[in-house]
Design a protein around this motif. Structure first.
Motif, mmCIF file in Angstrom:
data_model
loop_
_atom_site.group_PDB
_atom_site.id
_atom_site.type_symbol
_atom_site.label_atom_id
_atom_site.label_comp_id
_atom_site.label_asym_id
_atom_site.label_seq_id
_atom_site.Cartn_x
_atom_site.Cartn_y
_atom_site.Cartn_z
ATOM 1 N N THR B 150 0.844 -1.140 0.098
ATOM 2 C CA THR B 150 -0.046 0.043 -0.068
ATOM 3 C C THR B 150 0.749 1.238 0.163
ATOM 4 O O THR B 150 0.365 2.203 0.039
ATOM 5 C CB THR B 150 -0.846 0.149 1.183
ATOM 6 N N ASN B 151 2.212 1.260 -0.076
ATOM 7 C CA ASN B 151 3.030 2.491 -0.013
ATOM 8 C C ASN B 151 2.557 3.372 1.007
ATOM 9 O O ASN B 151 2.423 4.243 0.856
ATOM 10 C CB ASN B 151 3.013 3.110 -1.416
ATOM 11 N N ALA B 152 2.883 2.827 2.388
ATOM 12 C CA ALA B 152 2.405 3.509 3.503
ATOM 13 C C ALA B 152 3.069 4.819 3.697
ATOM 14 O O ALA B 152 4.219 4.747 3.412
ATOM 15 C CB ALA B 152 2.687 2.358 4.848
ATOM 16 N N GLY B 153 2.424 5.659 4.373
ATOM 17 C CA GLY B 153 3.113 7.099 4.549
ATOM 18 C C GLY B 153 3.140 7.468 6.055
ATOM 19 O O GLY B 153 4.227 6.815 6.719
ATOM 20 N N ARG B 164 7.743 3.485 -0.036
ATOM 21 C CA ARG B 164 8.441 3.012 -1.691
ATOM 22 C C ARG B 164 10.046 3.364 -1.278
ATOM 23 O O ARG B 164 10.894 2.822 -2.075
ATOM 24 C CB ARG B 164 7.755 4.054 -2.539
ATOM 25 N N ILE B 200 5.264 -2.014 -5.482
ATOM 26 C CA ILE B 200 4.904 -1.147 -4.351
ATOM 27 C C ILE B 200 3.569 -0.176 -4.684
ATOM 28 O O ILE B 200 3.638 0.165 -5.739
ATOM 29 C CB ILE B 200 6.131 -0.267 -4.156
ATOM 30 N N GLY B 201 2.821 -0.411 -3.884
ATOM 31 C CA GLY B 201 1.499 0.223 -4.082
ATOM 32 C C GLY B 201 0.554 -0.273 -4.870
ATOM 33 O O GLY B 201 -0.552 0.358 -5.049
ATOM 34 N N SER B 202 0.967 -1.607 -5.326
ATOM 35 C CA SER B 202 -0.228 -2.062 -6.197
ATOM 36 C C SER B 202 -1.424 -2.992 -5.590
ATOM 37 O O SER B 202 -2.266 -3.666 -6.121
ATOM 38 C CB SER B 202 0.620 -3.124 -7.364
ATOM 39 N N GLU B 431 -2.403 8.647 0.890
ATOM 40 C CA GLU B 431 -1.658 7.554 1.486
ATOM 41 C C GLU B 431 -2.482 6.273 1.818
ATOM 42 O O GLU B 431 -2.127 5.145 2.265
ATOM 43 C CB GLU B 431 -0.947 8.074 2.945
ATOM 44 N N HIS B 432 -3.795 6.167 1.978
ATOM 45 C CA HIS B 432 -4.754 5.237 2.186
ATOM 46 C C HIS B 432 -4.834 4.197 0.970
ATOM 47 O O HIS B 432 -5.279 3.067 1.262
ATOM 48 C CB HIS B 432 -6.042 5.649 2.865
ATOM 49 N N GLY B 433 -4.584 4.581 -0.152
ATOM 50 C CA GLY B 433 -4.771 3.656 -1.333
ATOM 51 C C GLY B 433 -6.001 3.656 -1.721
ATOM 52 O O GLY B 433 -7.031 4.516 -1.430
ATOM 53 N N VAL B 434 -6.498 2.796 -2.785
ATOM 54 C CA VAL B 434 -7.852 2.771 -3.379
ATOM 55 C C VAL B 434 -8.509 1.664 -2.816
ATOM 56 O O VAL B 434 -9.810 1.839 -2.703
ATOM 57 C CB VAL B 434 -7.680 2.449 -4.918
#
Lengths: 484, 484
Positions: B150-153, B164, B200-202, B431-434
């Motif tokens: 989720t490529n957390a922030g 990332r 990352i983030g997918s 930062e929460h994603g989709v």
């Protein structure tokens, strides 16, 4: 009417004046790289004036089945911007997309077109009181689009990352001529797949970068530059650890130079001057640049504290600190002239490799031994970006040998270096990319699932492989591009 | 024998003891998110013990046409780890891949399996004298694999980037059960497409992250924490610029809190304590954390110099500096309790948005006006990571309204916020994603060429959409996944 003639007519009708070169003499310079190592063929060179014109030209090429070879400053070292020697190719030159669109002093970002040179972008940032912290030898000629397409590195990666880390957003044109708008100046944006990152470093095979948002930094308030003599690469690594333990963010550059390389540089280019009392080449060397944006901060004390400690421990043998900007430049010149010195010393072989930072001493020791065994008298001159793990493990011919004889050993010497790199979990191309020079290494180094997925992505973006054909991915022996 | 029964038999035969849950009561907890907002169905939960077992289990699922929903700590906010409510689904729990494999103190890297919690990884780094600089509210439960997916922030992005930027290498298992080995601890490696960044983030739709190399940092030598009262968000931005002009690398966190949010926090959770003389809510607020790794560096002077200057200019109204670690934690608690305070105040609506940093004051002003027009008495509590452009523009029900009535306005209120975000070139999910919550926004916000290319990538990696179905990408209305 042959395909190429109707293609050229369509392109001419859609490009603004001066946008299409078709005379053999005009086209030829774009069909070879600057070192003259790669040669190809193209029926034309197109120089669109903006993204819209470029996109239309790409659509026209798609309709004619013509292949497109994007070319930035043509400063690459792997033939990535040189067309193939067969087929219907058009070179796409970005140099007319040369506008610095805007600079945001609050967000500290810059919007630039792809054909802006790195030097021009650096200067514009500087004029706005900011800094574009990418530094490479070709910065006067290399263009932003090419730097993004190849994920350029250089001497500041240790501190700021590669071009990837500096690219906040981009615009690209796909193989079909669609405009992909990823121009979002956002630090956080988790909305789907990272297409931006996929395009960065794809060397023009997935899309043509036409515009970018660059993350800038505030200007440095002051810097400290030192040249240190160290017993060996292991000591250089200890010195790096000592600096990082104190303040990793102060380390703007950490460059290693072997004794052999420094001796060669001082011999071939004596005017560089030599600031230490020992004879150049007696030991190995490190160039350190520290920097800060806090005007009240005392970096000299930090540098001196680290040097005192490392001198006490025998990690550093001797050191000189620059007392002026001129002296800083003089110390940097000892590093920068390494490439020219090697050129003057005769035939040389370049290996742009990386390993995990702690493995650098072992890389240098083992690769040097392997090369000396293969070619007695060879001069191994490992140097470069120790702080980010990237060593240019260059090989210079023995002083008394014929250059051609030495170059005939090139495959076995490169293989010897790469065998060590591989054993150390490193990369066969740290910052120069794959281009056409290194595609044949991909199956062995990035094979199996990794290469299969890269091929699948290429097919998804550009099924006919019309964007920069023959680069990055080797010809596919299988009929299906998807992994089994 | 139904497909699910033979699937379960095959999985049971290949997973080590305790690796397969099939009882409805055991499976149910994995079919809903922690907030209870999303519910799905799965025929089993598999908990493989290592990558090899996981890869075999994925291959078995592929053979049976079963879909896989990877689940880390299940702390997400968009339903990204909750299975669909139909079809043959298996939840893949990573929690047994919980080994910290190694820490390299010289390279300052850590190899961890995907099921390690962020807190466990942070602690291991700390024990080695290092620091893993990712900080999020769910760090005790969130797992490395999910953080990468989720490529957390979080609060440290301003200084260190998102997950990332901290992920040097990774290993993932593809939809077919192949192991993709990208475990290269290299700062420079330009050898083909950036598959690491694509994964990352997918959100688990392109591969299942099983292992990673994390870039660590040296421990901080000391920090300075301050809470500042500022007239408004524009002044907060001026304060940020003043700090960055002095030393952007010293800014570990820069968090904004609106007066409304602070008043609510002090009202709902009075034990947080209030350190300023003004009544909480009279102005807006900023929490600053500065940090350095140089033990000899005086950050207090830097902080005081910036605060004196900004107090003189009226940019800051009042400020308190922490004099101890306990006081630092107390100031941080005022920020951290914002979420709990909103929960106690009744129904609330979360908007995790980002805009270019300079646009934050305009975002807050315009979105607040729009929401107040739609719902008189609404309490807009924008707060969060101003330094990276990410504001949690949360909306709390009017004190005297019914929660359900307020939530009925949710679509129009979220649309009102997002219209402003969009006009400012921002993102609807910072930062929460989709997950599954926001897939319907993708065509409008990331449509055209961008979404077409995402779909093409998804098809290239996972043609049958068996990995985390229904997440990130909305259902495709067209028959062909490739852009026209």
């Amino acid at each position: 009417m042959p395909a190429s003639i109707s293609l050229l007519e369509d392109l001419a009708a859609n490009l603004s004046p001066g946008g299409l070169l078709t005379e053999a003499g005009d086209v030829a310079p774009y069909c070879t790289d600057w070192r003259g190592l790669f040669h190809g063929e193209a029926c034309a060179v197109m120089r669109p004036a903006d993204t819209a014109e470029l996109a239309r030209a790409v659509t026209i090429c798609a309709a004619h089945g013509a292949r497109i070879v994007p070319q930035g400053g043509n400063t690459g070292l792997c033939g990535g911007a040189t067309p193939p020697d067969h087929g219907l190719n058009v070179v796409l030159v970005l140099s007319r997309l040369n506008r610095i669109v805007s600079i945001d002093p609050v967000g500290q970002t810059m919007v630039v077109e792809a054909g802006v040179t790195l030097a021009a972008a650096q200067n514009a940032a500087r004029d706005a009181g900011l800094m574009l912290p990418l530094s490479i030898a070709a910065e006067g000629t290399a263009q932003i689009g090419g730097l993004i397409a190849t994920n350029a590195g250089g001497t500041r990666t240790v501190r700021y990352g590669n071009m990837r880390e500096l690219t906040l957003g981009l615009e690209a044109v796909t193989a079909d001529g669609d405009v992909l708008d990823l121009m979002r100046p956002l630090r956080k944006d988790n909305t789907g797949y990272a297409l931006k990152h996929l395009l960065i470093g794809s060397e023009g095979t997935l899309g043509i970068v036409t515009r970018a948002i660059i993350q800038l930094q505030p200007k440095l308030a002051h810097t400290e530059v030192a040249l240190c003599a160290v017993p060996d690469a292991g000591a250089a690594l200890d010195l790096f650890a000592a600096l990082r333990a104190r303040d990793p963010m102060a380390v703007e550059a950490f460059e290693f130079m072997s004794g052999a390389g420094m001796a060669l540089t001082c011999e071939m280019i004596p005017e560089v001057g030599w600031p230490l009392s020992e004879t150049p080449g007696t030991s190995d060397y490190v160039l350190i640049e520290l920097g800060t944006r806090d005007p009240s901060r005392d970096l000299r004390t930090l540098m001196e504290a680290v040097l005192e400690d490392t001198l006490d421990r025998g990690v550093v043998i001797d050191a000189v600190l620059a007392e002026s900007e001129t002296q800083s430049q003089g110390l940097w010149r000892l590093r920068e002239e390494h490439t020219e010195a090697q050129k003057r010393a005769g035939a040389s072989i370049k290996n742009d490799v990386s390993v995990p930072v702690p493995a650098i001493p072992e890389l240098i020791a083992r690769a040097t031994a392997a090369c000396e065994a293969l070619c007695p008298g060879i001069r191994c001159v490992p140097f470069g970006h120790m702080g980010d793990g990237n060593i240019h493990f260059n090989l210079v011919q023995p002083a008394d040998a014929a250059g051609a004889d030495f170059l005939a050993l090139s495959p076995s010497l490169m293989a010897a270096v790469n065998d060590v790199v591989r054993a150390l979990n490193g990369s066969f191309s740290a910052e120069h990319g794959v281009g056409q020079l290194k595609t044949k290494m991909m199956p062995d180094w990035r094979g199996g699932t990794e290469l299969a997925l890269m091929r699948a992505i290429r097919t998804a973006f550009d099924p006919a492989s019309r964007l920069n054909p023959g680069k990055v991915l080797p010809a596919d022996p299988a009929s299906s591009p998807k992994a089994g």
